[in-house]
Design an enzyme around this catalytic site. Structure first.
Site, PDB file in Angstrom:
ATOM      1  N   GLY A  60       1.380  -1.431   0.166  1.00  0.00           N
ATOM      2  CA  GLY A  60      -0.468   0.025  -0.182  1.00  0.00           C
ATOM      3  C   GLY A  60       1.125   1.541   0.079  1.00  0.00           C
ATOM      4  N   ASN A  61       0.383   2.295   0.166  1.00  0.00           N
ATOM      5  CA  ASN A  61       0.805   3.617   0.040  1.00  0.00           C
ATOM      6  C   ASN A  61       0.678   4.342   1.003  1.00  0.00           C
ATOM      7  OD1 ASN A  61      -1.180   5.047  -1.202  1.00  0.00           O
ATOM      8  ND2 ASN A  61      -0.608   3.623  -2.344  1.00  0.00           N
TER       9      ASN A  61
END
Ligand code: CTP
Length: 407
Positions: free
Chosen positions: A209-210
């Site tokens: 993810g980010n």
């Protein structure tokens, strides 16, 4: 508006009562078309009392009025909630063995569908193929949401909440009359906005993810809707309550797309109907080709992840752009100073082929979770044509000002 609400046989039918009620309260003429199975969950008496119209399930009722065709042809908007796997399959195949099926074939109105089923049924290749077919035909799919399901399991399959269905449906129908929108500079513009960070699954508990919170993209959607546009907001993972206002905005339809592949499909469909497209989502550039269906454990030894590149969604949208469509990208860059940021922005704008690129500087202490932002706008003149800083809403309004100057 003349609204048909189709109800198929799922426990979520009880929530559809609130959808009908909200539409009636808003002054719409609502006709409920349940399937036989739906009546096992919520009976005719309830539908008739809430909609204030007679309710039938069969094409053989009211034959003299050719009701089976009349409902579809008169409709300004058709909603199917909940849509079971069976009803989705019938819709995809054009099966019309009940009044709902006939109505759906007879209508040319916008159709908005809220699926509800067990995660296993939702994930099945047949259901996913049916959803893809319906999307291709321009049918708007809202949800399903992820969460606890009847029977104790949890996962994607819950019908989205009634107010989300109503908002999506009204946005699909372009219901100005309901909103009483003041005339404003984006009135009648149809826009598609993506937001949040995609999550690429590794195994049932892990993902790549980010740090995107989704705040800037949601602010872009809210600014457009407040200025009169109809907004299709496609949201990947967003922080906490960031989506709340958008979910209740009468001119915003929210759709969830959690992975890059889902976002690609949703944004392609949304862009097909949009005058302006804004890709504010932080799309993961890579994903894991083979997601493990069991949890990967330490005792399995060293973990090596092979990653494959995800589609560049924006590049696809630029390639397939509609005539006169304006495309806007975002770029989060690390840069030593403003000159480097500007250079990177100009290069990326040209590489992406967008009409406008909003460039912001990021670092571990800058740009992500905060409510504030600072961006440079670069357009096809290869110049920084505007700057904006302050709240994410202020940056969003500056973005729409820049879009208006380009159009
Ligand atoms: N974007 C996209 N699809 C991707 C990656 C990015 O549509 N797979 C969009 C983003 O939503 C954004 C723009 O492209 O509007 C720029 O994103 P960015 O990550 O900066 O672009 P990349 O091409 O991945 O550039 P870099 O190599 O610098 O990561």
């Amino acid at each position: 508006m003349f609204v048909v609400v189709g109800v198929s046989g799922g426990i979520a039918a009880y929530k559809t009562v609130q959808v009908v009620r909200a539409l009636v309260t808003n002054g719409h003429e609502v006709h409920v078309v349940p399937t036989e199975d739906a009546l096992r969950f919520v009976g005719t008496t309830t539908w008739e009392a809430i909609s204030r119209h007679p309710v039938t399930t069969s094409v053989h009722d009211d034959v003299a009025e050719v009701r089976h065709v009349a409902l579809g042809t008169q409709a300004d908007l058709v909603i199917v909630a909940p849509a079971t796997a069976n009803t989705l399959a019938k819709m995809a195949a054009g099966i019309s063995d009940n009044l709902l099926g006939v109505t759906l074939l007879a209508t040319t109105a916008p159709v908005v569908v809220a699926p509800a089923m067990h995660t296993a049924m939702w994930d099945h290749a047949a259901t996913q193929a049916n959803i893809a077919t319906l999307r291709e035909r321009g049918i708007r799919i809202v949800g399903p949401a992820d969460g606890p399901l009847t029977g104790g399991d949890s996962g994607p399959g819950r019908m989205v909440e009634p107010d989300e269905i109503v908002a999506a449906a009204l946005a699909a129908a372009g219901a100005v009359d309901v909103v009483g929108a003041p005339a404003s500079d984006l009135a009648d513009l149809r826009v598609a906005v993506s937001t949040g960070g995609t999550r690429e699954p590794i195994d049932p508990v892990r993902y790549l993810g980010n740090r995107s919170s989704g705040k800037q993209g949601v602010a872009v959607a809210l600014a457009a809707a407040d200025r009169g546009a109809y907004v299709h907001l496609v949201a990947a993972h967003v922080e906490g309550t960031v989506l709340d206002r958008a979910l209740h905005h009468p001119r915003i339809a929210v759709e969830r797309a959690l992975t890059a592949a889902e976002m690609d499909a949703s944004m392609r469909a949304a862009a097909g109907e949009a005058d302006v497209v804004v890709m504010a989502a932080a799309v993961a550039d890579f994903s894991v080709p083979e997601v493990s269906d069991v949890k990967i454990r330490k005792e399995d030894g060293t973990l090596t992840l092979d990653l494959i590149e995800n589609p560049d969604i924006l590049a696809g949208l630029v390639r397939d752009r509609r005539p006169a469509q304006t495309l806007v990208g975002f770029a989060a860059e690390t840069a030593a100073d403003e000159a480097e940021l500007r250079e990177r922005g100009i290069r990326k704008r040209a590489r992406k082929g967008v009409d406008l690129l909003a460039v912001n500087r990021v670092g571990w202490t800058q740009g992500f979770e905060s409510g504030e932002n600072a961006v440079l706008f670069v357009d096809a003149s290869d110049e920084v044509t505007a700057r904006a800083s302050g709240t994410k809403r202020a940056v969003a309004d500056a973005l729409w000002d820049a879009v208006l100057r380009l159009r």
